[in-house]
Write a protein that holds these residues in place. Structure first.
Motif, short mmCIF file in Angstrom:
data_model
loop_
_atom_site.label_atom_id
_atom_site.label_comp_id
_atom_site.label_asym_id
_atom_site.label_seq_id
_atom_site.Cartn_x
_atom_site.Cartn_y
_atom_site.Cartn_z
N ALA B 54 0.84 -1.19 0.00
CA ALA B 54 0.00 0.00 0.00
C ALA B 54 0.88 1.26 0.00
N TRP B 55 1.90 1.22 0.84
CA TRP B 55 2.80 2.37 0.93
C TRP B 55 3.46 2.66 -0.43
N GLN B 56 3.90 1.59 -1.09
CA GLN B 56 4.55 1.75 -2.39
C GLN B 56 3.60 2.34 -3.43
N LEU B 57 2.36 1.89 -3.40
CA LEU B 57 1.37 2.42 -4.35
C LEU B 57 1.16 3.92 -4.12
N VAL B 58 1.08 4.30 -2.85
CA VAL B 58 0.90 5.72 -2.53
C VAL B 58 2.11 6.51 -3.02
N GLU B 59 3.28 5.97 -2.75
CA GLU B 59 4.52 6.63 -3.16
C GLU B 59 4.53 6.87 -4.67
N GLU B 60 4.16 5.83 -5.41
CA GLU B 60 4.16 5.90 -6.87
C GLU B 60 3.15 6.94 -7.36
N MET B 61 1.96 6.90 -6.78
CA MET B 61 0.93 7.86 -7.18
C MET B 61 1.42 9.28 -6.95
N ASN B 62 1.94 9.50 -5.77
CA ASN B 62 2.37 10.86 -5.42
C ASN B 62 3.46 11.38 -6.34
N GLN B 63 4.41 10.49 -6.66
CA GLN B 63 5.51 10.93 -7.49
C GLN B 63 5.10 11.19 -8.92
N ARG B 64 4.12 10.42 -9.41
CA ARG B 64 3.77 10.53 -10.82
C ARG B 64 2.62 11.47 -11.10
N ALA B 65 1.90 11.86 -10.08
CA ALA B 65 0.87 12.87 -10.27
C ALA B 65 1.55 14.24 -10.32
N GLU B 66 0.87 15.20 -10.91
CA GLU B 66 1.45 16.56 -10.94
C GLU B 66 1.63 17.09 -9.52
N SER B 67 0.65 16.81 -8.69
CA SER B 67 0.82 17.13 -7.27
C SER B 67 0.31 15.93 -6.47
N PRO B 68 0.88 15.68 -5.30
CA PRO B 68 0.58 14.49 -4.50
C PRO B 68 -0.92 14.29 -4.28
N LEU B 69 -1.33 13.03 -4.26
CA LEU B 69 -2.75 12.71 -4.03
C LEU B 69 -2.98 12.40 -2.56
N VAL B 70 -1.89 12.04 -1.87
CA VAL B 70 -1.99 11.67 -0.46
C VAL B 70 -0.97 12.47 0.34
N GLU B 71 -1.43 13.03 1.41
CA GLU B 71 -0.55 13.78 2.31
C GLU B 71 -0.23 12.88 3.50
N LYS B 72 1.03 12.69 3.76
CA LYS B 72 1.42 11.79 4.84
C LYS B 72 1.88 12.58 6.06
N LEU B 73 1.39 12.18 7.21
CA LEU B 73 1.70 12.87 8.45
C LEU B 73 2.60 11.98 9.28
N LEU B 74 3.79 12.47 9.58
CA LEU B 74 4.81 11.64 10.23
C LEU B 74 4.90 11.93 11.72
N GLY B 75 4.89 10.89 12.52
CA GLY B 75 5.08 11.03 13.97
C GLY B 75 3.97 11.81 14.64
N GLY B 76 4.23 12.18 15.89
CA GLY B 76 3.24 12.96 16.62
C GLY B 76 2.15 12.11 17.23
N LYS B 77 1.12 12.76 17.68
CA LYS B 77 -0.02 12.09 18.31
C LYS B 77 -0.59 10.98 17.42
N GLY B 78 -0.64 9.79 17.97
CA GLY B 78 -1.18 8.67 17.18
C GLY B 78 -0.21 8.17 16.13
N GLY B 79 1.01 8.67 16.15
CA GLY B 79 2.03 8.17 15.22
C GLY B 79 1.98 8.82 13.86
N GLY B 80 0.93 9.55 13.59
CA GLY B 80 0.80 10.17 12.29
C GLY B 80 -0.38 9.61 11.53
N GLY B 81 -0.29 9.59 10.23
CA GLY B 81 -1.41 9.11 9.44
C GLY B 81 -1.29 9.56 8.00
N ALA B 82 -2.37 9.50 7.28
CA ALA B 82 -2.38 9.94 5.89
C ALA B 82 -3.77 10.43 5.53
N ARG B 83 -3.81 11.47 4.74
CA ARG B 83 -5.11 11.96 4.29
C ARG B 83 -5.03 12.37 2.83
#
Lengths: 115, 115
Positions: B54-83
């Motif tokens: 799943a992570w790899q698919l997100v990575e690929e999408m983000n890199q190949r889209a003109e602008s990222p489709l998924v925003e990844k939140l690193l660390g912090g409360k709850g460890g982070g997440g993605a939206r």
DNA sequence: TATCAGTATTCATTTTAAAACATACTGAAT
DNA sequence: ATTCAGTATGTTTTAAAATGAATACTGATA
């Protein structure tokens, strides 16, 4: 000038039957190569596909079509061979017509894709 | 009454980009599950897919889209997440609209398939 | 009746992709 | 400064699919 990428739409078409996928572009290519070469063996070579695989595909097509798409000739001069039936010929035509209509529509329907 | 089998047409639609397949129904499902669960980890679980994949698919999408489709939140409360980003939301909408138009056309175009 | 090339079928091997495992990193909250 | 859940990433296992090898069968033809 911004970084505009080119995106295009791709469409894959196949025929479904009660037991699942029945006829797609792969089997159509196989049919065409059987017509061209006169045997499953040579069709398989042409496509760099294992004979075993090609034979199984033909078997499946024949069993799941209302009438066989490929007629197999066993033994005799040249060891035999395989040729398309009328139904096999029609399958190729029908498939490509359908595929073309759908792909043309898809292309027409698609412009300025942006992601 | 003869042995008439039922055949239907199936259509698979995806978006192609210079480097190959870019966005199909699989990635769209992933986007939807990320929106629903708020993280790649939970989206993957929902889909019974490995996190790594799943992570790899997100990575690929983000890199190949003109602008990222998924925003990844690193660390912090709850460890982070993605939206999903705005572009991610639009991608889902665009894809489904396109897919629907094409599938509707295909169905309309198809009757009395015989093999 | 021996040959021949293709069909028919089983079994072992290789290739490939997917999943599982393991481990480090992140940063808000306590 | 420790905890915590999620992200990030490399390595190993497993499972599935394709291939390859081996063998028997077929029947017109010479």
């Amino acid at each position: 000038m911004s970084n505009v990428k080119k995106y295009s739409i791709e469409v894959r078409v196949w025929i479904e039957e009660t037991e699942g996928a029945f006829l797609g572009i792969g089997k159509i290519w196989l049919l065409e190569n059987i017509r061209k070469t006169g045997s499953i063996t040579n069709a398989a070579k042409e496509m760099k596909m294992a004979y075993r695989q090609a034979w199984q595909l033909v078997e499946e097509m024949n069993q799941r079509a209302e009438s066989p798409l490929v007629e197999k000739l066993l033994g005799g001069k040249g060891g035999g061979g395989a040729r398309l039936t009328e139904a096999g010929e029609r399958a190729i035509t029908t498939f490509y017509e359908l595929e073309k209509r759908i792909k043309d529509f898809a292309e027409k329907e698609t412009q300025n894709l942006k992601f």
